[in-house]
Design an enzyme around this catalytic site. Structure first.
Site, mmCIF file in Angstrom:
data_model
loop_
_atom_site.group_PDB
_atom_site.id
_atom_site.type_symbol
_atom_site.label_atom_id
_atom_site.label_comp_id
_atom_site.label_asym_id
_atom_site.label_seq_id
_atom_site.Cartn_x
_atom_site.Cartn_y
_atom_site.Cartn_z
ATOM 1 N N SER A 95 -0.261 3.647 35.138
ATOM 2 C CA SER A 95 1.009 4.018 34.510
ATOM 3 C C SER A 95 1.820 2.764 34.168
ATOM 4 C CB SER A 95 1.822 4.917 35.450
ATOM 5 O OG SER A 95 2.031 4.245 36.680
ATOM 6 N N HIS B 236 -3.730 -4.383 45.765
ATOM 7 C CA HIS B 236 -2.996 -3.577 46.744
ATOM 8 C C HIS B 236 -3.781 -3.371 48.034
ATOM 9 C CE1 HIS B 236 -0.281 -1.857 43.305
ATOM 10 N NE2 HIS B 236 -0.021 -3.115 43.607
HETATM 11 P P1 OAD Z 1 -0.383 6.193 38.558
HETATM 12 O O1 OAD Z 1 -0.628 7.493 39.223
HETATM 13 O O2 OAD Z 1 1.010 5.697 38.516
HETATM 14 O O3 OAD Z 1 -0.899 6.247 37.046
HETATM 15 C C1 OAD Z 1 -2.178 6.736 36.740
HETATM 16 C C2 OAD Z 1 -2.365 6.644 35.234
HETATM 17 O O4 OAD Z 1 -3.694 7.050 34.950
HETATM 18 C C3 OAD Z 1 -1.442 7.530 34.417
HETATM 19 O O5 OAD Z 1 -0.808 6.759 33.400
HETATM 20 C C4 OAD Z 1 -2.393 8.557 33.784
HETATM 21 O O6 OAD Z 1 -1.994 8.936 32.465
HETATM 22 C C5 OAD Z 1 -3.687 7.797 33.737
HETATM 23 N N1 OAD Z 1 -4.909 8.607 33.735
HETATM 24 C C6 OAD Z 1 -5.110 9.868 34.192
HETATM 25 N N2 OAD Z 1 -6.388 10.234 34.024
HETATM 26 C C7 OAD Z 1 -7.022 9.189 33.434
HETATM 27 C C8 OAD Z 1 -8.368 8.950 33.002
HETATM 28 N N3 OAD Z 1 -9.332 9.857 33.161
HETATM 29 N N4 OAD Z 1 -8.655 7.759 32.430
HETATM 30 C C9 OAD Z 1 -7.683 6.827 32.264
HETATM 31 N N5 OAD Z 1 -6.407 6.999 32.658
HETATM 32 C C10 OAD Z 1 -6.081 8.157 33.239
HETATM 33 O O7 OAD Z 1 -1.368 5.134 39.243
HETATM 34 P P2 OAD Z 1 -1.279 3.539 39.235
HETATM 35 O O8 OAD Z 1 -0.801 3.029 37.935
HETATM 36 O O9 OAD Z 1 -2.563 3.047 39.767
HETATM 37 O O10 OAD Z 1 0.712 1.363 44.846
HETATM 38 O O11 OAD Z 1 -0.152 3.308 40.328
HETATM 39 C C11 OAD Z 1 0.207 2.004 40.640
HETATM 40 C C12 OAD Z 1 0.556 1.894 42.092
HETATM 41 O O12 OAD Z 1 1.564 2.871 42.414
HETATM 42 C C13 OAD Z 1 -0.571 2.261 43.052
HETATM 43 O O13 OAD Z 1 -1.472 1.199 43.276
HETATM 44 C C14 OAD Z 1 0.180 2.594 44.308
HETATM 45 C C15 OAD Z 1 1.271 3.449 43.720
HETATM 46 O O14 OAD Z 1 2.459 3.513 44.458
HETATM 47 C C16 OAD Z 1 0.729 1.151 46.156
HETATM 48 O O15 OAD Z 1 0.325 1.979 46.957
HETATM 49 C C17 OAD Z 1 1.261 -0.184 46.525
#
Ligand code: OAD
Length: 243
Positions: A190, A122
Site C-alpha cells: 500500500s 521488517h
Molecule cells: P498492506 O496491507 O498495507 O497493503 C497490501 C497491498 O497489496 C494493497 O495495496 C493491496 O491493494 C495490494 N494487493 C492485494 N492483493 C494483491 C495481489 N494479489 N497482488 C499485488 N498486490 C495486491 O501491506 P503492506 O504494504 O505490506 O508493518 O504493509 C506495510 C506494513 O504495514 C507491513 O509490513 C506491516 C504493516 O503494519 C509492520 O508490521 C512493521
C-alpha cells in the site's frame, strides 16, 4: 495497454538492465492464501488493533496475547506455499546481474521461493530474540507461551513493531541497492509505511524505471512510470515469460 503488453515492455527494460531491485509487501502473499494488513475483508489491521498486538507496550502489557497471535500467523505462514509471483522474482534474480529484493513481509515466502539477495526490512517471525540477553533462536512453534530464553528472559518475535527501528543496516543496504538500480518494481504494497515507501522516491531520484504492480491505486502510483493493475502472481510470471 494489455497486461501482456505491459509485461513485455517491462521485460524489454529488464533485458538491458544490469541492476534492478524490488520492494514487496503483503499483497505479494495474497495468492498464497495469506491476508494483507489493510486490504480485503481478512485484512489483519481491520480485524485486530495493531496497538494491542504490534507494539513494545502491547508486548509488555500482554505477552501471551501477542504470542498467541504470532503463533497463529506463523502456523499460517508454514502451511502457505510460495506463489507464481514469488517464484518469478526468484527467477528475475537469476536472470539479472544484480537484483535485490527488499521485502516488508515477515512470512519468509521469498526465501522459500529461492530468492537469495533478500532484505527483510521488517524482520521475520521464524526467529525470536530474548528481551533480556538478546540471544536469537528459532521461534518455538509449540510449548509455553510466552516462550522463554535459556537465561530466563522473555522471547519476542524478531519483527519490527510500530515505533521501533528497522534491523541494523537493513535500510542502508536497501537504499544502496535501490539508488543503483535501473529498474525498480514495487509489488503488493500500500506504500504508506515509511521508510519502506520512501524507496520509491530514492528510485526516482536515481533515474530508475519504476513499475508498480497492484490491483489498486496507492499513494505511490503517481510517482511510478507505469502502474500495472493486476495481481503480482499473474503479472510477474508474464514478465519472466517475455524475457
Ligand atoms: P498492506 O496491507 O498495507 O497493503 C497490501 C497491498 O497489496 C494493497 O495495496 C493491496 O491493494 C495490494 N494487493 C492485494 N492483493 C494483491 C495481489 N494479489 N497482488 C499485488 N498486490 C495486491 O501491506 P503492506 O504494504 O505490506 O508493518 O504493509 C506495510 C506494513 O504495514 C507491513 O509490513 C506491516 C504493516 O503494519 C509492520 O508490521 C512493521
Amino acid at each position: 495497454m494489455t497486461i501482456s503488453a505491459q509485461a513485455k515492455a517491462l521485460a524489454d527494460r529488464i533485458r538491458s538492465a544490469s541492476r534492478a531491485a524490488a520492494l514487496s509487501g503483503a499483497g505479494m502473499s495474497v495468492e498464497s492464501g495469506l491476508p494483507t494488513f489493510r486490504s480485503g475483508s481478512r485484512a489483519l489491521w481491520r480485524n485486530h488493533d495493531p496497538m494491542t498486538l504490534a507494539t513494545p507496550d502491547a508486548f509488555a502489557r500482554d505477552p501471551v496475547l501477542v504470542w498467541e497471535w504470532y503463533r497463529e500467523r506463523l502456523r499460517a505462514h508454514g502451511s502457505a506455499q510460495p506463489n507464481p509471483g514469488h517464484l518469478a522474482l526468484a527467477e528475475l534474480e537469476r536472470r539479472i546481474a544484480t537484483f535485490t529484493l527488499i521485502t516488508q513481509n515477515v512470512d519468509g515466502l521469498h526465501l522459500r521461493a529461492g530468492s537469495r539477495d533478500v532484505i527483510e526490512l521488517h524482520g521475520d517471525v521464524r526467529t525470536s530474540r530474548c528481551i533480556r540477553c538478546g540471544e536469537r533462536v528459532e521461534t518455538p512453534l509449540a510449548g509455553e507461551v510466552p516462550p522463554r530464553c535459556a537465561c530466563g528472559g522473555l522471547l519476542r518475535p524478531n519483527v519490527v513493531w510500530f515505533g521501533e527501528a528497522l534491523p541494523a543496516g537493513a535500510y542502508e543496504r536497501a537504499y544502496e541497492a535501490v539508488a543503483q538500480s535501473h529498474v525498480f518494481i514495487v509489488a503488493g504494497t500500500s506504500a504508506i509505511v515509511f521508510p519502506a515507501a520512501g524507496l520509491v522516491e530514492v528510485a526516482r531520484a536515481a533515474g530508475a524505471f519504476v513499475v508498480e504492480v497492484n490491483p489498486d491505486e496507492t499513494p505511490a502510483t503517481s510517482r511510478c512510470d507505469v502502474s500495472v493493475r493486476a495481481p503480482s502472481g499473474e503479472f510477474l510470471p508474464l514478465v519472466v515469460q517475455h524475457l
